[in-house]
Design a protein around this motif. Sequence first.
Motif, short mmCIF file in Angstrom:
data_model
loop_
_atom_site.label_atom_id
_atom_site.label_comp_id
_atom_site.label_asym_id
_atom_site.label_seq_id
_atom_site.Cartn_x
_atom_site.Cartn_y
_atom_site.Cartn_z
N GLY A 20 0.80 -1.23 0.00
CA GLY A 20 0.00 0.00 0.00
C GLY A 20 0.83 1.27 0.00
O GLY A 20 0.49 2.24 -0.69
N LEU A 21 1.91 1.29 0.77
CA LEU A 21 2.76 2.49 0.81
C LEU A 21 3.41 2.74 -0.55
O LEU A 21 3.50 3.89 -0.99
N LEU A 22 3.81 1.69 -1.23
CA LEU A 22 4.41 1.84 -2.56
C LEU A 22 3.39 2.38 -3.55
O LEU A 22 3.70 3.25 -4.37
N HIS A 26 3.69 5.94 -5.44
CA HIS A 26 3.63 5.95 -6.91
C HIS A 26 2.67 7.02 -7.40
O HIS A 26 3.02 7.85 -8.26
N TRP A 27 1.45 7.00 -6.88
CA TRP A 27 0.44 7.95 -7.36
C TRP A 27 0.68 9.36 -6.87
O TRP A 27 0.39 10.33 -7.59
N ILE A 74 12.35 4.05 -3.19
CA ILE A 74 13.47 3.11 -3.23
C ILE A 74 13.59 2.36 -1.90
O ILE A 74 13.77 1.14 -1.88
N VAL A 75 13.45 3.08 -0.80
CA VAL A 75 13.52 2.45 0.52
C VAL A 75 12.40 1.41 0.66
O VAL A 75 12.64 0.28 1.12
N VAL A 76 11.18 1.76 0.27
CA VAL A 76 10.05 0.82 0.37
C VAL A 76 10.29 -0.39 -0.52
O VAL A 76 10.06 -1.53 -0.10
N LEU A 186 -3.11 0.03 -8.75
CA LEU A 186 -4.22 0.96 -8.61
C LEU A 186 -4.39 1.35 -7.14
O LEU A 186 -4.19 0.51 -6.25
N PRO A 187 -4.76 2.60 -6.89
CA PRO A 187 -4.83 3.06 -5.51
C PRO A 187 -6.02 2.49 -4.71
O PRO A 187 -6.03 2.58 -3.50
#
Length: 191
Positions: A20-22, A26-27, A74-76, A186-187
């Motif tokens: 979810g965090l990625l 992204h969005w 990148i960290v995620v 997709l979010p």
Amino acid sequence: MHSTSESPVIDSSAGLRRPGLLVFLHWATALLIALVIGIAFVREGVEEKALRATLMNIHRSIGLTVALLAMARIVVRLAHRPLPPTADMPPLARLAAELAHLALYVLLMALPLIGWALSSANGKPVTYFGLVNLPPLVGQDEDLADDLAEYHENAAWLLIGLVGLHAAAALHHHFVRRDNVLRAMLPVRQS
């Protein structure tokens, strides 16, 4: 051990989901890229100096935010490595996708740094939303500023092209290949 809420989840109706965090990062990055590009284009049509300066300061700050989000992404990604594939792809296609993602990450971090150096070379102070004064990256130098302006503009066009290619590839996966690549990012959960 990863928390269940951040690990990829297999869902028979939506396929493999990304953390979810990625997805959020992204969005958020996509939205800010659109905003920073939009501000750059709007600024070109503005005559009033004060408004142009304000728009440039907002452009710089959002650009720096994009770089920070790229670092967070990148960290995620490293924390969730390796991310399982969301679709079967030939090795060459997978390599092309990975190289395109790498190029996007490089540009998302390099463009704001080039812009910061450009501002420094032009003798313009850089602040982060007026809250933090950032040190100049280079000394004031008109010739260097001209070169950096060209690099910044060319890199921006390259980023726009790669983002367009990225979006086209996602749509190709969704509508032609009918796999889970787009749904995985997709979010909102698809039913």
